[in-house]
Motif scaffolding. Structure first.
Motif, short mmCIF file in Angstrom:
data_model
loop_
_atom_site.label_atom_id
_atom_site.label_comp_id
_atom_site.label_asym_id
_atom_site.label_seq_id
_atom_site.Cartn_x
_atom_site.Cartn_y
_atom_site.Cartn_z
N TRP A 63 0.74 -1.39 0.00
CA TRP A 63 0.05 0.31 -0.04
C TRP A 63 0.84 1.17 0.40
N LEU A 64 2.12 0.88 0.50
CA LEU A 64 2.67 2.57 0.76
C LEU A 64 3.86 2.70 -0.66
N ASP A 65 4.07 1.70 -0.29
CA ASP A 65 5.32 1.20 -1.75
C ASP A 65 4.97 1.80 -2.98
N LEU A 98 11.10 5.75 -0.38
CA LEU A 98 11.29 5.13 1.35
C LEU A 98 12.42 5.38 1.42
N THR A 99 13.20 4.67 0.74
CA THR A 99 14.41 4.48 0.80
C THR A 99 15.25 6.10 1.38
N VAL A 100 14.86 6.63 0.57
CA VAL A 100 15.77 8.22 1.18
C VAL A 100 15.40 8.75 2.36
N TRP A 101 14.01 8.39 2.85
CA TRP A 101 13.51 9.13 4.30
C TRP A 101 14.14 7.33 4.89
N HIS A 102 14.22 6.23 4.91
CA HIS A 102 15.18 5.99 5.84
C HIS A 102 16.34 6.00 5.57
N ARG A 103 17.18 6.61 4.72
CA ARG A 103 18.27 6.67 5.65
C ARG A 103 18.45 8.30 6.11
N TRP A 104 18.18 8.80 5.63
CA TRP A 104 17.91 10.48 6.43
C TRP A 104 17.38 10.58 7.88
N ILE A 105 16.66 9.23 8.08
CA ILE A 105 16.32 9.35 9.73
C ILE A 105 16.91 8.46 10.40
N GLY A 106 17.89 7.35 9.91
CA GLY A 106 19.06 6.75 10.23
C GLY A 106 20.16 7.35 10.78
N PRO A 122 5.91 -7.04 -7.00
CA PRO A 122 5.72 -5.92 -7.64
C PRO A 122 6.76 -4.33 -6.80
N TYR A 123 7.51 -3.66 -7.31
CA TYR A 123 7.66 -2.19 -6.59
C TYR A 123 7.33 -0.96 -7.23
N GLY A 124 7.33 -0.17 -6.87
CA GLY A 124 7.30 1.38 -7.42
C GLY A 124 5.91 2.04 -8.11
#
Length: 407
Positions: free
Chosen positions: A63-65, A73-81, A300-302
């Motif tokens: 649903w999010l992807d 989502l990956t960019v957010w994951h990196r910066w929140i890291g 599938p993603y994207g």
């Protein structure tokens, strides 16, 4: 309202509500043995909450992807890291300082004393693992590591997660309230369940159900190849034009090597097609795939799909082999479309007949812009072929050995 906006609002509203509940529970039931330890517990609770969010961002929830996209989502994951590391440092510092004040001991003696307690030692181990993962995730370090090495080290986060959960369970002093404790562990159960479902259960189930196999390998040019994939019940696979899968070909490069490739043809319920340019060992080796070999596909993603289109007309921009998802999108019904395509040479236009649209879509206006007219290489757009797999395989040798460019 756009579906992406709704998804972002839903995600961040859920995060805000959880933080408000945590703040309330902390004020009511989370006081420490002194004011310094109280601050340390405050950062500890928020450290755990940030970890929960990090896991949700990489859980690959469909649903999010489909509404936000794995890239964002990956960019957010990196910066929140980075916030995770900062909060971890503050939690550790205030806990050491708090117990140092409580016992009137120097910080180093307090550290050694806490290291002799199982719960505290586990917390220190989890913190050390997170710091190692964070250090190799810095751009300077990551660029100098092979992708497989970086990915293997990054998986240690799950080790830190397990150790951290045991640390929290053994401490048992987060809240002085039964219902607050129930809420806290219920949220953890929901997050871990979401992660296991998206990263393990769904991919394994889909591959067992669909049983993907290579149907044909078709060279499109000197350094571009299309791979046709078949399987069972592909009409029930929730894939859309513009999306991608993470592909593994165990018989070619082993289980650990995976590559994200977009679909270069709209899913038709009978087969899937990916088209890739040989830019590294993984993509160059696709020419050597054997017809009938097993394929493991995650996805599938994207979010690059027509569900985000808010107006009838659309402008699509691509360069090089990046035309592949656009090629798939043009097979879906839609309004007037303009395609801007950056190519190496205009000698072989990409859009005619390659980007032939769906019969229910208006013919696209295509502009091919040459990047370097003097070069002899040809643009890497897959030629227009039926989306159903051809009956035979054409073999050819790989032509490139450069490093894979993967996210």
């Amino acid at each position: 309202m756009a579906v992406g906006t709704v998804a972002r609002a839903t995600l961040w509203t859920a995060v805000a509500v959880h933080l408000l509940v945590v703040e309330y529970l902390f004020i009511r039931y989370g006081q420490g043995k002194n004011s310094v330890l109280t601050v340390g517990k405050f950062f500890g609770l928020h450290l755990a909450s940030i970890m929960m969010l990090q896991l949700v961002l990489v859980a690959r929830m469909p649903w999010l992807d489909r509404r936000i996209g794995m890239d964002r989502l990956t960019v957010w994951h990196r910066w929140i890291g980075f916030g995770l590391v900062a909060t971890l440092t503050l939690h550790f510092t205030f806990i050491i300082a708090g117990y140092s004040v409580l016992g009137s001991d120097p910080p180093w003696d307090t550290f050694l004393s806490l290291a002799g307690v199982t719960a505290s030692l586990l917390g220190m181990c989890a913190a050390a693992v997170i710091l190692v993962v964070a250090s190799v995730s810095l751009k300077y370090v990551r660029r100098r590591l092979p992708y497989e090495a970086w990915h293997a080290i990054h998986l240690l986060v799950y080790v830190a997660l397990g150790i951290g959960l045991v640390h929290q369970a053994l401490e048992g002093t987060t809240f002085d309230s039964t219902w607050a404790t129930v809420y806290w562990w219920s949220v953890w159960a929901l997050v871990i369940g979401t992660l296991l479902t998206g990263r393990l259960v769904v991919p394994v189930w889909r591959n067992l159900y669909h049983r993907f196999r290579v149907a044909a390998v078709i060279p499109e040019s000197d350094n571009v190849v299309s791979v046709h994939i078949t399987g069972r019940h592909l009409d029930k696979l929730p894939a859309r034009a513009g999306q991608f899968f993470i592909w593994r070909f165990p018989g070619l490069h082993g289980w650990w090597r995976c590559n994200p490739f977009s679909l270069s043809a709209a899913p038709n319920g009978r087969s899937l097609r990916l088209t890739a340019k040989a830019v590294g060992k993984g993509s160059a080796g696709l020419r050597n795939l054997t017809v009938g070999s097993r394929v493991f596909a995650e996805g599938p993603y994207g979010a690059f799909t027509t569900i985000h289109q808010t107006r009838p007309a659309s402008l699509l921009i691509a360069g090089g082999v990046g035309i592949t998802p656009i090629r798939a999108l043009l097979e879906e019904p839609g309004g007037p479309t303009t395609v801007l395509y950056r190519v190496h040479t205009p000698r072989r236009p990409c859009c005619c007949p390659s980007c032939r649209p769906s019969p229910s879509r208006a013919a696209p206006t295509c502009t091919c812009s040459p990047a370097a007219p003097a070069r002899a290489t040809r643009p890497t757009c897959p030629s227009h072929r039926p989306t159903s797999p051809p009956p035979s395989r054409t073999s050819s040798s790989a032509t490139s050995s450069s490093v894979d460019r993967r996210p």
